[in-house]
Every structure is written in structure tokens, then in C-alpha cells.
Design an enzyme around this catalytic site. Structure first.
Site: not given
Length: 203
Positions: A27, A64, A92, A173, A176
Site C-alpha cells: 500500500s 496489505g 507488512n 492513520d 501511509h
């Protein structure tokens, strides 16, 4: 997967270029929650166009994705016409606390297979979250530099350099990059990408 395939075969990218550069990532490079022209591949394409490079930048990012996921889709994500790859995977793995030995093994296999195909590789490194403890970081953090050295690949040590932990450059968040954050990443990584393309051109 559908959205990735749409991008790969969209008319906007079907132009004649001397080189094809695939961004194989998660991502962070796929444009998570960003507009059509705001993601890393799109901003990188624009920057390279402005510098006169004849290259097509392909977005092969899947939100993800882990290094295991990247390895499993390597052959269809990076087609036989690819000249160079920016390999941006591993964040991740660290977020999920996956054993660094598995992350190393997957990245090693991907880099080895790409290099055997004659594809130039730029490893976009990642750092382990410090809340996992120093022991985890001590094993995870050196992976990218070690693999770049062993496979004669290029290294950009930390993909989020200058962006991580800066609230002005990240989405709400805090993980990102927003469009401005992506612009910083592109500016910082651009010299390494130019070196990558020079290698691909000469080979």
C-alpha cells in the site's frame, strides 16, 4: 487484483517507451486512499517524463501484501518485458511481527529470480517498528542492504525517509503517505531510480 490488472492494461499506460519499470510493492507504493495521479508510480512517472526518460512506470502494488504475497505473484506481476523493478515490500511483514528470517528468504528469492532474468532491481528498504523491540530490529533492518550487496542490486535504505512520523506528510492513520508525502519520497528516491534506469539501459 482486479484494480491492479485494470491499471496494467489501461490505455493511459499503453505508450511506446524504451524501458519498463515495475513498482512491486504494498500500500505504501500502490497509492492507498490517494487520487488517480497522486500515488508513487504516477508521481514517479511524471518526474521521469519531465527529465526526458523514455520509460513506462507500472503500478504492481497490492495493499496489505507481504513478502510472501509478493513472491507468490512475482511472475505475473513482473512480466517478461520488464527491464527494472523497484521492490518495495516488507513493511507488512514487520507490522505483523513475521519472523525476519522469512522476510529475508522471500526478498532474497524475488531478487535472485529477477536478477537471473536480467532485470535490474532497486531494493526499497524498510525499518522495523521500534515497538517490536531492539532484537527484532537488529535482525530485520539489515536485510535490504545485505541482499543488495549479495545480488548486485541497488539500495534505497528506507522508502519512507523524510516522511515517516511527519503528520503533515501522512494520512490520518499516521502510516501511509499522503500526496505531499509521496512527492517527498519521489524527490528523495529519484537519483537511485535514475541510476537503476541507467543500468537497465546499458544492459
Amino acid at each position: 487484483m482486479f484494480s491492479v490488472l485494470v491499471f496494467l492494461f489501461s490505455p493511459a499506460t499503453a505508450f511506446s517507451a524504451d524501458l519498463k519499470l515495475v513498482v512491486l510493492g504494498d500500500s505504501l507504493s500502490a497509492g492507498y486512499q490517494l487520487g488517480p495521479e497522486e500515488g508513487f508510480p504516477e508521481q514517479l512517472q511524471k518526474a521521469l517524463d519531465e527529465r526526458g526518460f523514455s520509460v513506462e512506470v507500472v503500478n504492481a502494488g497490492v495493499s496489505g501484501d507481504t513478502t510472501s504475497g509478493g513472491l507468490s505473484r512475482l511472475d505475473w506481476s513482473v512480466g517478461p518485458d520488464a527491464d527494472a523493478v523497484i521492490l518495495e515490500l516488507g513493511a507488512n511483514d514487520a507490522l505483523r511481527g513475521i519472523q525476519p528470517d522469512l522476510t529475508r528468504k522471500n526478498l532474497d528469492e524475488m531478487t535472485r529470480r529477477l536478477r537471473e532474468r536480467g532485470v535490474e532491481v532497486l531494493l526499497a528498504g524498510m525499518l522495523a517498528p521500534r515497538n517490536l523491540g531492539p532484537e527484532y530490529a537488529d535482525v530485520f533492518d539489515p536485510i535490504y542492504a545485505d541482499l543488495a550487496k549479495s545480488h548486485d542490486a541497488l539500495l534505497y535504505p528506507f522508502f519512507l525517509e523524510g516522511v515517516a512520523l511527519n503528520s503533515d506528510l501522512n494520512l490520518s492513520d499516521g502510516m501511509h503517505p499522503n500526496a505531499d508525502g509521496v512527492a517527498v519520497i519521489v524527490e528523495n528516491i529519484l537519483p537511485k531510480v535514475e541510476e537503476l534506469l541507467a543500468r537497465a539501459q546499458s544492459s
